[in-house]
Structures are given as C-alpha cells and as structure tokens.
Enzyme design. Structure first.
Site, PDB file in Angstrom:
ATOM      1  N   HIS A  67       1.059  -1.330  -0.060  1.00 31.92           N
ATOM      2  CA  HIS A  67      -0.037  -0.002   0.017  1.00 31.92           C
ATOM      3  C   HIS A  67       0.974   1.254  -0.079  1.00 31.92           C
ATOM      4  CE1 HIS A  67      -2.406  -3.237   1.580  1.00 31.92           C
ATOM      5  NE2 HIS A  67      -3.399  -2.473   1.120  1.00 31.92           N
ATOM      6  N   HIS A  86      -4.663   4.062  -2.564  1.00 30.88           N
ATOM      7  CA  HIS A  86      -4.753   3.471  -1.515  1.00 30.88           C
ATOM      8  C   HIS A  86      -3.704   2.202  -1.518  1.00 30.88           C
ATOM      9  CE1 HIS A  86      -6.208   0.839   1.966  1.00 30.88           C
ATOM     10  NE2 HIS A  86      -6.293   0.119   0.980  1.00 30.88           N
ATOM     11  N   GLU A 116     -17.347  -5.013  24.503  1.00 31.48           N
ATOM     12  CA  GLU A 116     -16.592  -6.159  24.485  1.00 31.48           C
ATOM     13  C   GLU A 116     -15.397  -6.136  23.666  1.00 31.48           C
ATOM     14  OE1 GLU A 116     -20.082  -6.019  24.140  1.00 31.48           O
ATOM     15  OE2 GLU A 116     -20.681  -6.895  26.055  1.00 31.48           O
ATOM     16  N   HIS A 150     -28.237 -16.091  24.557  1.00 30.22           N
ATOM     17  CA  HIS A 150     -27.315 -15.895  25.679  1.00 30.22           C
ATOM     18  C   HIS A 150     -26.696 -17.201  26.102  1.00 30.22           C
ATOM     19  CE1 HIS A 150     -28.861 -12.170  26.203  1.00 30.22           C
ATOM     20  NE2 HIS A 150     -28.037 -11.859  27.143  1.00 30.22           N
TER      21      HIS A 150
HETATM   22  C1  LIG Z   1     -11.580  -4.694   9.818  1.00 30.32           C
HETATM   23  C2  LIG Z   1     -10.952  -4.660   8.346  1.00 30.32           C
HETATM   24  N1  LIG Z   1     -11.815  -4.373   7.460  1.00 30.32           N
HETATM   25  C3  LIG Z   1     -11.463  -4.263   6.024  1.00 30.32           C
HETATM   26  C4  LIG Z   1     -10.171  -4.288   5.914  1.00 30.32           C
HETATM   27  C5  LIG Z   1      -9.544  -4.289   4.471  1.00 30.32           C
HETATM   28  N2  LIG Z   1      -8.974  -2.645   4.464  1.00 30.32           N
HETATM   29  C6  LIG Z   1      -7.861  -2.398   4.447  1.00 30.32           C
HETATM   30  S1  LIG Z   1      -7.438  -0.815   4.037  1.00 30.32           S
HETATM   31  C7  LIG Z   1      -9.085  -0.409   3.971  1.00 30.32           C
HETATM   32  C8  LIG Z   1      -9.434   1.020   3.485  1.00 30.32           C
HETATM   33  C9  LIG Z   1      -9.094   1.986   4.517  1.00 30.32           C
HETATM   34  O1  LIG Z   1      -9.092   3.065   4.062  1.00 30.32           O
HETATM   35  P1  LIG Z   1      -8.429   4.199   5.166  1.00 30.32           P
HETATM   36  O2  LIG Z   1      -8.383   3.980   6.460  1.00 30.32           O
HETATM   37  O3  LIG Z   1      -8.942   5.597   4.552  1.00 30.32           O
HETATM   38  O4  LIG Z   1      -6.946   4.018   4.350  1.00 30.32           O
HETATM   39  P2  LIG Z   1      -6.131   4.850   3.171  1.00 30.32           P
HETATM   40  O5  LIG Z   1      -7.054   4.348   1.965  1.00 30.32           O
HETATM   41  O6  LIG Z   1      -6.357   6.211   3.321  1.00 30.32           O
HETATM   42  O7  LIG Z   1      -4.927   4.259   3.055  1.00 30.32           O
HETATM   43  C10 LIG Z   1      -9.909  -1.722   3.816  1.00 30.32           C
HETATM   44  C11 LIG Z   1     -11.325  -1.591   3.473  1.00 30.32           C
HETATM   45  C12 LIG Z   1      -9.141  -4.335   7.115  1.00 30.32           C
HETATM   46  N3  LIG Z   1      -7.737  -4.405   6.774  1.00 30.32           N
HETATM   47  N4  LIG Z   1      -9.488  -4.492   8.162  1.00 30.32           N
END
Ligand SMILES: Cc1ncc(C[n+]2csc(CCOP(=O)(O)OP(=O)(O)O)c2C)c(N)n1
Length: 661
Positions: A30, A265, A411, A473
């Site tokens: 990334h 991204h 939680e 539960h």
């Molecule tokens: C719990 C979770 N859901 C989905 C993902 C997949 N994922 C990784 S980065 C991302 C986009 C996040 O956007 P942002 O925080 O704005 O990061 P940027 O694009 O600015 O680097 C997603 C959906 C993940 N890593 N963790």
C-alpha cells in the site's frame, strides 16, 4: 532546536522512495499512507518522538502505533532511517518469506513495531490500552522525584480505523477516563479502498471525537510546522483530554497519476513509480537514501541516546531509592509469575456447591494478591462474571492505581484495550464478559493469539446451563469455535478445584492468551477425583480422572459442567471404563506423545465424549469409531437443568452412546 525543514522534506521524499521501491518490488502493498503521511513521519521520527532505536522496548519511550497497518511501509521506512535494526536489505525483503518486513506490522517480527495491526480499528484500541497502562504505570511507579513513566502514545489512524466500531468503543473509553497521554492522528485523506470516503461517510468525525471528550485540532498534514505545533499543543494541554489531530493529507502524494484518489490506497501507483521518483528528485538508484539524510538521522540518534541516558540516570537513582518497586517492575517486565500460586489458593470445602464463576472469584483474590500487576476488567458484568479484585479499587481518572477496569458495554473495545495493556508490557490483563459475546471480541482475541499476548479472558455463562436467558445467551458453538483459534488456550474447568488449576495455568501461561470458560450454574465438587489431581491435572490439559479397575475397553471424555455426567456414566458402565477430564485441548496437545498415549491409548477406540455444545471438536479424540453426546442446535429459554435434560446432556445418554458402540 528547531525543525530543519530542508532535510526533513528530503527525508520525507526518500521515505516515499523506499515505500515505492518496496511496493514495486513485491508487486503488492500500500502506497497511499506511506506517501500521504511522509511529512508527518519526518517530524515524528526525525524530531518529535522520544525513543531509542537501540532499545526498542525502552519503558520510557513514546509509543507510535500505526493502526492503519496496511501502511506498514511507512513504519519500516522510518524505523530504518531512525537506525533500528532494520536494514535496507530488510526493506528489500518487504512481504517476503520470513522477512522482518511483513505485509502488515507484526509484533515480535520487527524492532520498533509496537502492535500487530491491519484489521482496521484495532490499533486505536491498542493505543488506548497502552495509554491506560502508561497512566497506571506512572501512578504505581513514579515518585515526586523521579518520573520513570512520562510518555505519549501516538496512534495513526485512517478513515477505515475510525469507521470501525472498535475504535469508537475504545475512544469513548479514552475520553471518559481522561487518557490525556493519547494523541490520535487521523490521516484524513478522503479516500478508502474502494472509493472516495464520501461514498460511505458524511459524519463530522472531529465533532464526534469532541463528543467523546477529545480535544480536536485540524491541520494540513503536509505542513511540517503545523503538524509540529499541533503535536506540541497536544502534549502540553493539561486538561485531562485525549488529543486528536485531524491531518488533511493527500493519499499517494508524489505520484500525480493517482494522488488523492482511491487508486492511491494500494499498489496501483506502482506502475508510475519511475517517473514519480524522478519528480521527487530521487536518483535512478533504488532504495536510495542520501548521505545528508543518513547524517541527519545519525546526529538525531545521538540526541535521542543522550535523552535516553538522562532518563537512564534518573531511572538508576529511582531504582536505588525504591528497591522494592524496582524489583516489582523487573518481575513485571520479565513476566515472572510466583512459583507457588496453587498453594496460595485454599482448598474448597468438599461439600461446596459453587458455580465455577463463583469459584473463580474466590481463586482470583489470592492470585491478585500474589500478582500485584494483575488487572481485572469487565464489560459491565463484574456482578455476573465475578472477577472483581476486592480491595484493589477501580481505575478512574483520579485513581489510575485501581486494578478493576469498568470497560462499559464495550466487549470488542475491552479486548483491543487489553491487547494494548499487554503490548505495553508491565501489567497482566484479564477481562470478562459472557462467553457468548466472545464473538464480539473475536477479532481482538485473534490478534492476541497471533501476537502471543498473555491475556486472560474470564468468560462465564458457558453453556445452555445459562437457562432462562435463552438461546441468545447460551453458547453452543462458542467453546469449539475458540478451540480452533491457533495459539489460544481454552480451559473449561469442571469444578472449583479444577477452576483453581485453570486460573493458575492461565497466570503461568505467559506466551499466549488463555480463555477460561466458566459456568453460571452450580456444579458439584468432584470428590471422587483426588483434589490435588484436579488442580494439577488442568495444567496438562487432560488427565485420567477415573482409572479403570479392569481391562480398559471404554474411554469417556468430558470437561466443564459435563464431567460429572461422564463420572456418573462410568459408574453404571462398570470396571473397564476410564474417564478422562479434558479441560484444555491445546495444553493436552503440548504434552509429550507418551503422556498423551498414556491418557488416551491408541488401542482403545471405544470412546464417548460429552459436552453441552456442538460435538465437532471432540471427534479429534473420539475418532470415527466414537460418539459424542452434544447438541447441534441453539438452546432454549427455560431453567438450565431443564434445558440440559431436554437436550439429553446427562449420564443416561452417555451410557446409551457407549452401549451403542
Ligand atoms: C477490519 C478490516 N476491514 C477491512 C479491511 C480491508 N481494508 C484495508 S485498508 C481499507 C481502506 C481503509 O481506508 P483508509 O483507512 O482511509 O486508508 P487509506 O485508503 O487512506 O490508506 C480496507 C477496507 C481491513 N484491513 N480491516
């Protein structure tokens, strides 16, 4: 000293170059965050952070937690430039087998990586936990004369982290408990993975965090002076509020073709990297770091080491004047557990009638006394989970020494915060809720297991024995679902003595988490098994609870509240029957092959297991020839003993299963 913009800008671009080269070479990764946050990285690592690259676990350091773990090359580039044991060859190995630079940051794998992050939002929870631990440590160990713990916890989070619920839970907790040592940097770049962030969010995040009790500042994340000023303001405001810096950045800045768009991204920018490198003034040589930047960071490291030396001197003075506290701190950091914990727990009366949660409560008290660093929290269920440490006070803004944490009905947040407590490395974290809500916690428990954090989960109401509250539960699949998580010990003790053994086993297990599954309902004392054996057997995971008196031809396995039925069935089935108590599969699997063979001899294939839950995991021990008395459906709302009876969780069904083999 003031900021040297020229050299730090250059460092920012060279860090961009390292990220571009590594992502290009690995054909994955990334770019958005490492490029978008490069200026902030330069200010943090080139100026503002208090840390020691030669001693990554220095207890007086500032913590930098990259919650947006996909931007791992941000961390690797800056750790490398800062002089951590992370070479340019390590950077070249980005995302390769057994490298120190895995796809997402992993605790243990890379010096300077504080937390395993990647599942978005978790790092925010971890940062809150570290900030809480730092508060606790300051309250416990600092003196008027010596501030051993005096640091900030800085967390970088993106839109994704702040969209995830776990970060909301943790942030509300941080605001409520006044964790003003926490600085949350929101990399607000208006993009997520699929699209512009505006496709999925329109809330005013700053206002939301203000409502949680944060102070919020907004800056241009590419303006180093603005960022530094905001950091300094955040560090010096003395108003009991955690701090948020909303940094507006351009994702993928440096690659014009994709900058500021969702394409920035991931790795899509990699194909434009050659031109981009040129535009940034980088030479054709890949993984380039200029002499000037190297020199700057070498000088900066000297300053950091001098700062460290000043701390170390004060620390040594503190140690001399506070020998007992120093000893406590050493033991805490080394995770030393007193060797005689079992002896500290008085025996239970042989006619006691207790739920294992209640037994747990009684066991916890002497343990907590013997382990002053043990912290016990609950997600608003102390009254039911019974894990309150008597006389240890509550953690509050005004009493950071308190060892009972009121996590509120959060939680997931609780478990992410517990991970932070453990990453911090001084305290032992335990936390409680109903077992059925382990699903709410699972993402954080999974990371605790992956990162080998010694958390203790005290999860009660462990079966359909919960009764009246009904199927919502009553866990039926939960214990089995947790057993399949690697590196997590799941212990389901059968009676109060086994509960004592289970708590001690959990306390002694320092290289991974342990989950204790305890009953809501009363269980009998299993006096026909020697009390010492019940206590000590748990540590082996499985043991012979009742040995056959004739020639072995049937083994009945069980754990938790169903072990009583296994024992009762064995009585009816005669002298050739063995009963094996199997409170913890994972511990049993770690025993020697000869021990396992002694307990479960291969030659005896007539086996029956009983557990009030889905049967699947038991087939590992009963095999294709065996039978499992369990249930493959959800529970019912009725008194617990009636629900058990309705589903045939009793000795009669074990006998019938055995006879049918
Ligand atoms: C719990 C979770 N859901 C989905 C993902 C997949 N994922 C990784 S980065 C991302 C986009 C996040 O956007 P942002 O925080 O704005 O990061 P940027 O694009 O600015 O680097 C997603 C959906 C993940 N890593 N963790």
């Amino acid at each position: 000293m003031s900021l040297n913009f020229e050299i730090l800008s250059r460092a920012a671009n060279e860090a961009r170059g390292l990220a571009m080269d590594a992502v290009q070479a690995s054909k994955s990764g990334h770019l958005g965050l490492p490029l978008g946050c490069a200026e902030m990285g330069a200010v943090l690592y080139g100026y503002a952070l208090q840390h020691n690259p030669d001693k990554p676990r220095w207890i007086g350091r500032d913590y930098l937690i990259l919650s947006a773990g996909h931007g791992s090359m941000f961390l690797y580039a800056w750790l490398h430039l800062s002089g951590y044991a992370l070479s340019i060859d390590d950077i070249k190995q980005f995302r390769q087998l057994h490298s120190k630079t895995p796809g997402h940051p992993e605790f243990f794998e890379t010096p300077g990586v504080e937390c395993t992050t990647g599942p978005l939002g978790q790092g925010v929870g971890n940062a809150v936990g570290v900030a809480m631990a730092a508060k606790m440590a300051a309250a416990r160990f600092n003196t008027a004369e010596h501030k051993i713990f005096d640091q900030h916890v800085i967390c970088i989070a993106g839109d994704g982290c702040l969209q995830e619920g776990v970060s909301a839970e943790a942030s509300a907790f941080a605001g409520h408990f006044g964790l003003d040592n926490l600085i949350l940097i929101y990399d607000s770049n208006d993009i997520t993975l699929d699209a512009m962030a505006s496709v999925t969010q329109s809330e005013d995040t700053g206002k939301r965090f203000e409502a949680y009790g944060f102070d919020v500042q907004k800056i241009d994340g590419h303006n180093m002076q603005q960022f530094l000023d905001a950091l300094n303001t955040a560090k010096t405001r003395d108003n009991g509020k955690p701090q948020m810096i909303i940094a507006h950045t351009i994702a993928g800045k440096g690659i014009p073709e994709i900058a500021g768009t969702a394409k920035a991204h991931g790795e899509a920018g990699a194909k434009f990297v050659d031109a981009a490198r040129k535009n940034l003034g980088l030479p054709s040589e890949h993984y380039f770091v200029s002499r000037e930047v190297r020199d700057y960071f070498a000088e900066h490291k000297k300053r950091l080491l001098a700062q460290y030396d000043r701390w170390e001197k004060s620390y040594q003075e503190w140690r001399t004047k506070n020998a007992e506290q120093a000893h406590l701190l050493d033991n805490a950091i080394d995770k030393k557990v007193p060797g005689d914990l079992l002896e500290k727990i008085p025996p239970f009366a042989s006619d006691a009638k207790l739920a294992t949660r209640k037994a747990g409560s009684e066991v916890l008290q002497p343990l907590a006394q013997a382990m002053p660093i043990l912290i016990s929290g609950s997600a608003d269920l102390h009254g039911s989970t019974m894990n309150y440490i008597e006389g240890a006070g509550d953690f509050t803004r005004d009493n950071p020494q308190g060892r009972n944490i009121h996590f509120g009905i959060r939680e997931h947040g609780m478990c992410a915060i517990m991970n932070g407590l453990s990453y911090h490395g001084v305290f032992r974290a335990s936390g409680a809720t109903f077992l059925v809500f382990a699903d709410y916690c699972r993402a954080a428990i999974r990371l605790a297991a992956l990162s080998k954090l010694p958390n203790i989960y005290i999860f009660t109401h462990d079966s359909i024995g919960v009764g009246e509250d009904g199927p919502t539960h009553e866990p039926v699949e939960t214990v089995s679902a947790l057993r399949v998580l690697p590196q997590l010990d799941v212990i389901r003790p059968a009676d109060p003595e086994e509960t004592a053994g289970a708590f001690v086993a959990a306390a002694e297990h320092i290289d991974g988490p342990t989950l204790l599954a305890l009953t809501r309902q009363t269980v009998p004392m299993l006096n026909e098994i020697d009390a010492k054996l019940r206590r000590e057997g748990v540590a082996r995971g499985g043991y012979i609870a009742k040995r056959e008196t004739g020639k072995l031809d049937l083994i009945i396995l069980s754990c938790g509240s169903e072990l009583q039925h296994a024992l009762a069935a064995a009585k009816q089935l005669g002298e050739n029957v063995r009963v094996v108590s199997m409170p913890c599969f994972e511990r049993f699997e770690r025993q020697s092959e000869s021990y396992r063979e002694e307990v479960l001899p291969n030659s005896c294939r007539r086996r029956v297991a009983i557990e009030a839950g889905v049967p699947d995991t038991w087939y590992r021990y009963v095999g294709l020839d065996g039978k499992v008395v369990g249930l493959h459906r959800f529970g019912l709302s009725a008194p617990g003993d009636q629900v058990m009876k309705e589903f045939g969780i009793d000795a009669a069904h074990v006998v019938a299963a055995a006879k049918s083999l």
